[in-house]
Scaffold this active site. Structure first.
Site, short mmCIF file in Angstrom:
data_model
loop_
_atom_site.label_atom_id
_atom_site.label_comp_id
_atom_site.label_asym_id
_atom_site.label_seq_id
_atom_site.Cartn_x
_atom_site.Cartn_y
_atom_site.Cartn_z
CG ASP A 77 -2.06 0.93 1.16
OD1 ASP A 77 -2.55 1.16 0.04
OD2 ASP A 77 -2.50 1.43 2.22
CG HIS A 78 -0.68 4.86 0.41
ND1 HIS A 78 -1.13 5.87 -0.40
CD2 HIS A 78 -1.76 4.46 1.12
CE1 HIS A 78 -2.41 6.09 -0.18
NE2 HIS A 78 -2.83 5.24 0.73
CG HIS A 172 -5.25 8.56 3.92
ND1 HIS A 172 -4.49 9.19 2.97
CD2 HIS A 172 -5.60 7.36 3.40
CE1 HIS A 172 -4.37 8.39 1.91
NE2 HIS A 172 -5.03 7.28 2.15
CB SER A 202 -13.32 3.07 3.74
OG SER A 202 -13.19 3.16 2.32
CB SER A 203 -11.68 4.45 9.07
OG SER A 203 -11.02 3.21 8.92
CG ASN A 222 -7.49 0.91 0.72
OD1 ASN A 222 -8.09 0.17 -0.07
ND2 ASN A 222 -6.23 1.24 0.55
CB THR A 225 -8.59 5.17 11.00
OG1 THR A 225 -7.64 5.89 10.20
CG2 THR A 225 -8.84 5.93 12.28
#
Length: 269
Positions: A77-78, A172, A202-203, A222, A225
């Protein structure tokens, strides 16, 4: 079994990517996937390499793939450095994300195309990102600049990515106010590019909005958190209830339980 993103989409239309970096996170996520009978994506961020070597993350995932019946995707990721992408592929990651969102469009296309070429040699898939979100740790404010349909079409056509992360009001970290997701823009981009879209951050987005996003063309969300907060909550509850001589292994056990519970809520989508 570890599978790539395209294989996962053949078996299941909607996917959730959960970030992991230690035993508690990976086992809590896979416990939830096993109980819900869902394929998940295990995401290991480039930023985690400071405290968990990527070699260790790959080895953990490989061993856990033998212990759980349900297949999963092992995703980088990232990644902002091409050497990280190459290392992950050599270590057995089945999917990688090159994050060129802070680059110019031309630089992003050039670097992401390189990532796609590398990944093809390993049978791995690639996620690209277009439209800058805030820092991955949520430490800065988001600029509400939506990913454009025009740029998305060019980006996907020229890079050949398997999935595209977009900026449509998501961020994020912990949202300072109620997030406003542009579902219409998701529909427009998906109709244009034809590949699954990815919703980072998405948190904190209401579950009904995530459901609408899936219907509009998002294939992967994703989540980080919510799991991080759940793990801390489990640890804190154990520490508060135990008294003066808590044991670390028991605190971690409670963290794993709460991480599993949080993951299961998203898998119910």
């Amino acid at each position: 079994m570890i599978i790539n993103l395209n294989e996962a989409f053949k078996r299941q239309s909607n996917l959730v990517a959960f970030n992991f970096f230690n035993i508690e996170t990976i086992s809590g996520i896979l416990d939830a996937a096993q109980e819900k009978d869902r394929i998940v994506i295990l995401s290991f961020g480039e930023s985690y390499m400071e405290h968990t070597p990527i070699e260790v993350a790959a080895a953990m995932a490989s061993e856990y793939s033998k212990l759980y019946k349900k297949p999963f995707v092992l995703h980088l990721d990232h990644a902002t450095r091409m050497e990280t992408v190459e290392k992950a592929l050599h270590l057995g990651f089945s999917s990688v994300m090159f994050d060129g969102s802070k680059l110019t469009l031309e630089e992003n296309i050039f670097n992401t195309t390189m990532a796609v070429q590398h990944a093809k040699r390993f049978g791995a898939t690639v996620e690209g990102e277009l439209g800058y979100l805030n820092n991955e740790d949520g430490s800065d404010e988001i600029e509400l600049v939506y990913t454009s349909v025009k740029d998305s079409l060019r980006f996907v056509s020229e890079t050949g990515v398997d999935a595209l992360a977009v900026a449509v009001g998501n961020a994020h970290g912990i949202y300072k106010s109620k997030p406003s997701i542009n579902v219409d823009r998701i529909k427009e981009i998906h109709a244009s590019v034809g590949v699954p879209l990815v919703l980072h951050g998405s948190s904190g987005i209401p579950m009904e909005v995530l459901a609408q996003s899936f219907e509009a063309g998002v294939g992967k969300i994703n989540v980080n958190t919510e799991l991080a907060l759940a793990g801390c909550r489990g640890t804190r509850e154990y520490m508060d209830s135990f008294g003066e001589n808590p044991r670390f292994e028991n605190a971690m056990r409670m963290a794993r339980v709460e991480i599993k519970k949080a993951a299961m809520e998203f898998l119910d989508l």
